[in-house]
Structures are given as C-alpha cells and as structure tokens.
Design a protein around this motif. Structure first.
Motif, PDB file in Angstrom:
ATOM      1  N   SER A 115      -3.630 -21.554  -5.474  1.00  0.00           N
ATOM      2  CA  SER A 115      -3.680 -20.196  -4.553  1.00  0.00           C
ATOM      3  C   SER A 115      -3.766 -18.854  -5.337  1.00  0.00           C
ATOM      4  CB  SER A 115      -2.336 -20.383  -3.507  1.00  0.00           C
ATOM      5  OG  SER A 115      -1.400 -20.315  -4.479  1.00  0.00           O
ATOM      6  N   ASN A 116      -3.906 -17.805  -4.424  1.00  0.00           N
ATOM      7  CA  ASN A 116      -3.911 -16.642  -5.325  1.00  0.00           C
ATOM      8  C   ASN A 116      -2.706 -16.225  -6.098  1.00  0.00           C
ATOM      9  OD1 ASN A 116      -6.592 -16.190  -4.342  1.00  0.00           O
ATOM     10  ND2 ASN A 116      -6.114 -14.756  -2.790  1.00  0.00           N
ATOM     11  N   ARG A 117      -1.628 -16.780  -5.492  1.00  0.00           N
ATOM     12  CA  ARG A 117      -0.386 -16.602  -6.094  1.00  0.00           C
ATOM     13  C   ARG A 117       0.166 -17.842  -7.097  1.00  0.00           C
ATOM     14  NH1 ARG A 117       3.181 -12.535  -1.756  1.00  0.00           N
ATOM     15  NH2 ARG A 117       1.298 -10.856  -1.847  1.00  0.00           N
ATOM     16  N   ASN A 121      -3.659 -18.796 -11.680  1.00  0.00           N
ATOM     17  CA  ASN A 121      -3.733 -17.362 -11.319  1.00  0.00           C
ATOM     18  C   ASN A 121      -2.818 -16.318 -11.932  1.00  0.00           C
ATOM     19  OD1 ASN A 121      -6.384 -17.170  -9.765  1.00  0.00           O
ATOM     20  ND2 ASN A 121      -5.675 -18.006  -8.145  1.00  0.00           N
ATOM     21  N   THR A 122      -1.446 -16.975 -11.728  1.00  0.00           N
ATOM     22  CA  THR A 122      -0.460 -16.055 -12.256  1.00  0.00           C
ATOM     23  C   THR A 122      -0.233 -16.198 -13.611  1.00  0.00           C
ATOM     24  OG1 THR A 122       1.020 -16.513 -10.318  1.00  0.00           O
ATOM     25  CG2 THR A 122       2.143 -15.812 -12.339  1.00  0.00           C
ATOM     26  N   GLN A 125      -3.347 -14.002 -14.948  1.00  0.00           N
ATOM     27  CA  GLN A 125      -3.004 -12.579 -15.152  1.00  0.00           C
ATOM     28  C   GLN A 125      -2.042 -12.168 -16.102  1.00  0.00           C
ATOM     29  OE1 GLN A 125      -2.582 -12.478 -10.781  1.00  0.00           O
ATOM     30  NE2 GLN A 125      -4.025 -10.977 -10.597  1.00  0.00           N
ATOM     31  N   GLU A 132      -7.900 -10.033 -11.686  1.00  0.00           N
ATOM     32  CA  GLU A 132      -7.569 -10.364 -10.181  1.00  0.00           C
ATOM     33  C   GLU A 132      -7.478 -11.786 -10.047  1.00  0.00           C
ATOM     34  OE1 GLU A 132     -11.828  -9.562  -8.178  1.00  0.00           O
ATOM     35  OE2 GLU A 132     -10.452  -8.149  -7.846  1.00  0.00           O
ATOM     36  N   PRO A 133      -6.832 -12.211  -9.116  1.00  0.00           N
ATOM     37  CA  PRO A 133      -6.821 -13.766  -8.782  1.00  0.00           C
ATOM     38  C   PRO A 133      -8.038 -14.286  -8.441  1.00  0.00           C
ATOM     39  CG  PRO A 133      -5.746 -12.568  -7.053  1.00  0.00           C
ATOM     40  CD  PRO A 133      -6.116 -11.553  -8.122  1.00  0.00           C
ATOM     41  N   THR A 135     -10.528 -16.919  -6.143  1.00  0.00           N
ATOM     42  CA  THR A 135     -10.075 -17.765  -4.647  1.00  0.00           C
ATOM     43  C   THR A 135     -10.681 -19.064  -5.175  1.00  0.00           C
ATOM     44  OG1 THR A 135     -10.765 -15.485  -3.576  1.00  0.00           O
ATOM     45  CG2 THR A 135     -10.882 -17.652  -2.569  1.00  0.00           C
TER      46      THR A 135
END
Length: 270
Positions: A115-117, A121-122, A125, A132-133, A135
């Motif tokens: 997921s984006n978070r 992705n975390t 980043q 940016e994350p 999708t």
C-alpha cells in the motif's frame, strides 16, 4: 473395471455427485429459469460490454498469473529437486509454510506490504529511493502479485513429480557427448518435464479463474474478476439468473480448456 473397484470408488463418486454435480445442475436450472424461462440471461452475459470486459480481464490476468507462476515455480522446484541438502530444506519450508496461512491473511499481508503507506513504499522513501509512493495495490499489479504468491506452491508439486521422473542417464549421455549445460537444460530437461509444465499450468489457470478474496482486497474494486462479479450479481444486484449464466459459461470454458490441455499434453492431436 472390476466390481470390487467400483465398490471402492462408489463413496467417492457419490460424494462428487452430491457436492458438485447436483449443485451445478441447480445453477444451470437458475440460468434458464430466472427471472423467466429462456436463454435470455446467456444472451445478456455474452453481449453486455461490462460482463465481456470482466471476462476478458479475468482471462488476461489469469494467463499472466499462470506464466509468472510457472516461471517462478520452475526455478524453485529445480532448486528443491537438484540443489544441495541445506538449500532443499530451506525451499521445502518455503513451499510448505504458506499452506498453514489462510488466503485472507496473505492478502492483508500483501496489502500492508504494497500500500501507499506500506512497508515497501515507506522504506523506499526513507532511503531516498522514492520521491512519492508507488501505487501497487487497488490495481492489476497488486492482484497479480497476490495471486502468484498464493499459487506457486500448487504449481511446484506437479513440476517436482515431472523432474523426479527425468532419466538421469539421458542427461549424463548428453553431457558425455559434449553438450553444454544450457543446451542440456533447454533441449532435454525442459522437454522431458513437459507433462509437469502442462499439469501445473492447467492447475494454476483453473484455480486462478475462481479467485475472489485476493482480487477483492488487493484490487480494491478496480480490478473486478469474474468470481467477484458473480458475487456482486447474487448479493448486491441481485440477479441470480445472470450470475448463474456467467457461472455456467465459466465452467464450460474451463472444461474446454482442460480438454485441450490434456489432449496436447499427451503429444498433440493425432
């Protein structure tokens, strides 16, 4: 077939009839009687752009899942069958442990990962690899990842059976005649495991056609497959007749596919 064998098979045959054939006949009856007698539901199913789009998406995703699963499962099985003792043990644990985890748990695990978070992705980043994350869920990518992860163990077993049946003397003879490892693999080993490849492909593809939980969670309603469409037609529309017609069409397609696959797996048309 002798009488004793028929007696031994009778409980299994009765179970299959009670658990599969009778319910399927009921679904077929719904498809031609609800909401009124006739073949109108089949005409709707084969002409509605929404349903045809879902069917095409299902076939496309399942075909992609089958190819990716076979490639990964073939490599894993090769290590499992022909690798060292420690590596074989590690691979065997990786194959067996997923069977102890439910499909729902695995789907939510991938949701937390992609997921984006999510974790990937975390981490990306935090390391400065992503501005940016990405999708990776609520789309076809997440659906494919989740389905492949679930289906790899099922593809491993027919492939392992085929690899164990390979005659090592043929490989040694080819090696003694100067053939390279890559040539032995592609021209001898892979063709000799063709039966396992066809069996695994059929198992994975048919299994993937009925997937519901994984596409529903990782697709987020944006990559609806045919099983989810049937569920929506039964519990939300509701339109039981149309859902039954779609189910019968899907079963007919699976039967044709299984027949063709089994025919060509035995050496092609005579």
């Amino acid at each position: 077939m002798t009488r004793s064998r028929l007696i031994l098979l009778a409980p299994l045959l009765l179970f299959l009839v009670a658990a599969y054939l009778i319910p399927f006949l009921g679904v077929m009856r719904w498809s031609v009687t609800l909401p009124e007698p006739g073949l109108g539901q089949y005409q709707t199913a084969l002409s509605d752009p929404l349903i045809l789009g879902v069917l095409w998406r299902t076939l496309r995703i399942c075909a992609l899942v089958t190819v990716v699963t076979l490639i990964m499962a073939y490599a894993i099985t090769l290590i499992w069958i022909r690798g060292g003792a420690v590596m074989r043990l590690i691979v065997e644990l990786c194959i067996l442990i997923p069977f102890w985890i439910s499909v729902l748990t695995r789907a939510f695990g991938w949701l937390a990962m992609l997921s984006n978070r999510g974790i990937l992705n975390t981490l990306g980043q935090d390391l400065g690899l992503l501005s940016e994350p990405l999708t990776m869920v609520r789309n076809e990518f997440g659906v494919v990842v989740g389905m492949v992860h679930f289906l790899i163990p099922f593809a491993v077993f027919p492939l392992a059976s085929a690899m164990r049946a390979v005659d090592e003397r043929v490989l040694l003879a080819a090696r003694g005649m100067g053939a390279s490892r890559s040539r032995i693999f592609w021209q001898l080993f892979v063709p000799m495991t063709r039966g396992g490849i066809f069996g695994a492909a059929l198992l994975v593809f048919v299994f993937s056609l009925g997937f519901f939980v994984t596409p529903a969670i990782l697709g987020g309603g944006r990559s609806v497959l045919v099983a989810e469409l049937i569920w929506l037609r039964i519990f939300q529309s509701p339109d039981w007749g149309l859902a039954a017609a779609i189910s019968v069409i899907l079963m007919a397609a699976i039967a044709v596919l299984m027949g063709l696959t089994m025919k060509y797996a035995k050496g092609g048309p005579q």
